[in-house]
Design a protein around this motif. Structure first.
Motif, PDB file in Angstrom:
ATOM      1  N   GLY A 196       1.199   3.877  -3.191  1.00  0.00           N
ATOM      2  CA  GLY A 196       0.857   5.283  -3.004  1.00  0.00           C
ATOM      3  C   GLY A 196       2.024   6.216  -3.303  1.00  0.00           C
ATOM      4  O   GLY A 196       1.851   7.284  -3.884  1.00  0.00           O
ATOM      5  N   ALA A 207      -3.374   3.776  -2.270  1.00  0.00           N
ATOM      6  CA  ALA A 207      -2.673   3.129  -1.160  1.00  0.00           C
ATOM      7  C   ALA A 207      -3.639   2.298  -0.306  1.00  0.00           C
ATOM      8  O   ALA A 207      -3.335   1.145   0.028  1.00  0.00           O
ATOM      9  CB  ALA A 207      -1.963   4.171  -0.298  1.00  0.00           C
ATOM     10  N   VAL A 208      -4.787   2.852   0.018  1.00  0.00           N
ATOM     11  CA  VAL A 208      -5.756   2.127   0.849  1.00  0.00           C
ATOM     12  C   VAL A 208      -6.332   0.935   0.080  1.00  0.00           C
ATOM     13  O   VAL A 208      -6.489  -0.156   0.644  1.00  0.00           O
ATOM     14  CB  VAL A 208      -6.879   3.077   1.343  1.00  0.00           C
ATOM     15  CG1 VAL A 208      -8.013   2.313   1.993  1.00  0.00           C
ATOM     16  CG2 VAL A 208      -6.305   4.110   2.307  1.00  0.00           C
ATOM     17  N   THR A 209      -6.618   1.128  -1.197  1.00  0.00           N
ATOM     18  CA  THR A 209      -7.124   0.026  -2.028  1.00  0.00           C
ATOM     19  C   THR A 209      -6.113  -1.117  -2.050  1.00  0.00           C
ATOM     20  O   THR A 209      -6.466  -2.290  -1.860  1.00  0.00           O
ATOM     21  CB  THR A 209      -7.412   0.519  -3.462  1.00  0.00           C
ATOM     22  OG1 THR A 209      -8.387   1.565  -3.410  1.00  0.00           O
ATOM     23  CG2 THR A 209      -7.912  -0.597  -4.342  1.00  0.00           C
ATOM     24  N   THR A 210      -4.853  -0.788  -2.268  1.00  0.00           N
ATOM     25  CA  THR A 210      -3.804  -1.811  -2.308  1.00  0.00           C
ATOM     26  C   THR A 210      -3.628  -2.471  -0.951  1.00  0.00           C
ATOM     27  O   THR A 210      -3.439  -3.693  -0.873  1.00  0.00           O
ATOM     28  CB  THR A 210      -2.476  -1.205  -2.790  1.00  0.00           C
ATOM     29  OG1 THR A 210      -2.692  -0.597  -4.066  1.00  0.00           O
ATOM     30  CG2 THR A 210      -1.391  -2.260  -2.902  1.00  0.00           C
ATOM     31  N   LEU A 211      -3.673  -1.704   0.109  1.00  0.00           N
ATOM     32  CA  LEU A 211      -3.562  -2.247   1.462  1.00  0.00           C
ATOM     33  C   LEU A 211      -4.615  -3.328   1.686  1.00  0.00           C
ATOM     34  O   LEU A 211      -4.294  -4.447   2.101  1.00  0.00           O
ATOM     35  CB  LEU A 211      -3.718  -1.129   2.497  1.00  0.00           C
ATOM     36  CG  LEU A 211      -3.853  -1.579   3.946  1.00  0.00           C
ATOM     37  CD1 LEU A 211      -2.482  -1.739   4.575  1.00  0.00           C
ATOM     38  CD2 LEU A 211      -4.683  -0.591   4.735  1.00  0.00           C
ATOM     39  N   ILE A 212      -5.863  -2.999   1.377  1.00  0.00           N
ATOM     40  CA  ILE A 212      -6.974  -3.939   1.597  1.00  0.00           C
ATOM     41  C   ILE A 212      -6.844  -5.162   0.704  1.00  0.00           C
ATOM     42  O   ILE A 212      -6.984  -6.305   1.156  1.00  0.00           O
ATOM     43  CB  ILE A 212      -8.324  -3.224   1.360  1.00  0.00           C
ATOM     44  CG1 ILE A 212      -8.542  -2.161   2.446  1.00  0.00           C
ATOM     45  CG2 ILE A 212      -9.479  -4.228   1.327  1.00  0.00           C
ATOM     46  CD1 ILE A 212      -9.666  -1.193   2.149  1.00  0.00           C
ATOM     47  N   GLY A 234       0.818  -1.212   0.000  1.00  0.00           N
ATOM     48  CA  GLY A 234       0.000   0.000   0.000  1.00  0.00           C
ATOM     49  C   GLY A 234       0.850   1.259   0.000  1.00  0.00           C
ATOM     50  O   GLY A 234       0.590   2.208  -0.745  1.00  0.00           O
ATOM     51  N   ILE A 242      -3.910   8.492  -1.767  1.00  0.00           N
ATOM     52  CA  ILE A 242      -4.573   7.892  -0.601  1.00  0.00           C
ATOM     53  C   ILE A 242      -5.497   6.759  -1.033  1.00  0.00           C
ATOM     54  O   ILE A 242      -5.476   5.670  -0.447  1.00  0.00           O
ATOM     55  CB  ILE A 242      -5.334   8.965   0.206  1.00  0.00           C
ATOM     56  CG1 ILE A 242      -4.333   9.915   0.875  1.00  0.00           C
ATOM     57  CG2 ILE A 242      -6.252   8.323   1.246  1.00  0.00           C
ATOM     58  CD1 ILE A 242      -4.964  11.170   1.468  1.00  0.00           C
ATOM     59  N   VAL A 243      -6.298   6.998  -2.066  1.00  0.00           N
ATOM     60  CA  VAL A 243      -7.234   5.965  -2.545  1.00  0.00           C
ATOM     61  C   VAL A 243      -6.474   4.736  -3.039  1.00  0.00           C
ATOM     62  O   VAL A 243      -6.823   3.598  -2.700  1.00  0.00           O
ATOM     63  CB  VAL A 243      -8.161   6.532  -3.652  1.00  0.00           C
ATOM     64  CG1 VAL A 243      -8.961   5.429  -4.317  1.00  0.00           C
ATOM     65  CG2 VAL A 243      -9.097   7.593  -3.072  1.00  0.00           C
TER      66      VAL A 243
END
Length: 188
Positions: free
Chosen positions: A48, A138-143, A44, A135-136
């Motif tokens: 990002g 990074a968070v998408t990839t994190l999840i 993530g 941000i979008v």
């Protein structure tokens, strides 16, 4: 570019990280939350960071090539997408080791996020709000990466190549959409 489009690009970019996360989950005998958090955090963060770097580089050239920026976006997204699909059909076996150390994760995070660097260059030409996009993505990839570790642990490598194909197709379609919008052939 709106939220849905950025999420779609984020999902497409996250497919390489998902595939590696599935591999990491597959190789882990006793899965713990920290494994998923480590994969999600590394992937993530780099997914990002790379568009931000690409954006900064792209802004430097924006005025010089704004007449062809839509073609550049189309070509970059298309090439990245084609490469992802090609990798999905590759016979080459990835080395999957249950190592979540900095030394093991850093090269994987960089390797899976190189495509995001090119996307960042594309964002500079499209006047995307880069902070929001970063941000979008990074968070998408994190999840997606955290989910990939769990899926890999439970189901094995069954979904790895399908994820890479899906990511490639998504990026190709987004590139085509950008091109058609700029040529006035698609109005959304």
């Amino acid at each position: 570019m709106g939220f849905i489009e950025i999420v779609i690009i984020g999902v497409g970019l996250a497919m390489d990280a998902f595939a590696v996360s599935v591999c990491k989950g597959l190789s882990t005998r006793k899965l713990e939350w920290k494994h998923a958090l480590i994969c999600g955090g590394y992937f993530g963060a780099f997914q990002g960071l790379m568009p931000l770097i690409g954006y900064i580089l792209g802004v430097q050239f924006k005025n010089k090539i704004e007449n062809i920026d839509h073609w550049i976006a189309f070509i970059l997204l298309g090439l990245i997408g084609i490469n992802m699909i090609k990798e999905a059909f590759s016979e080459e076996e990835e080395n999957c080791v249950p190592d979540f150390s900095f030394k093991a994760m850093l090269p994987l995070a960089v390797a899976t996020s190189i495509d995001a660097l090119a996307i960042g260059v594309t964002f500079a030409f499209l006047n995307v709000n880069i902070v929001y996009a970063v941000i979008v993505i990074a968070v998408t990839t994190l999840i997606i990466s955290m989910t990939g570790v769990k899926i890999g642990h439970v189901f094995g490598s069954k979904y790895k190549s399908k994820a890479e194909i899906t990511g490639g197709v998504i990026l190709i379609l987004m590139g085509l959409k950008i091109l058609l919008e700029h040529l006035g052939l698609l109005i959304l």
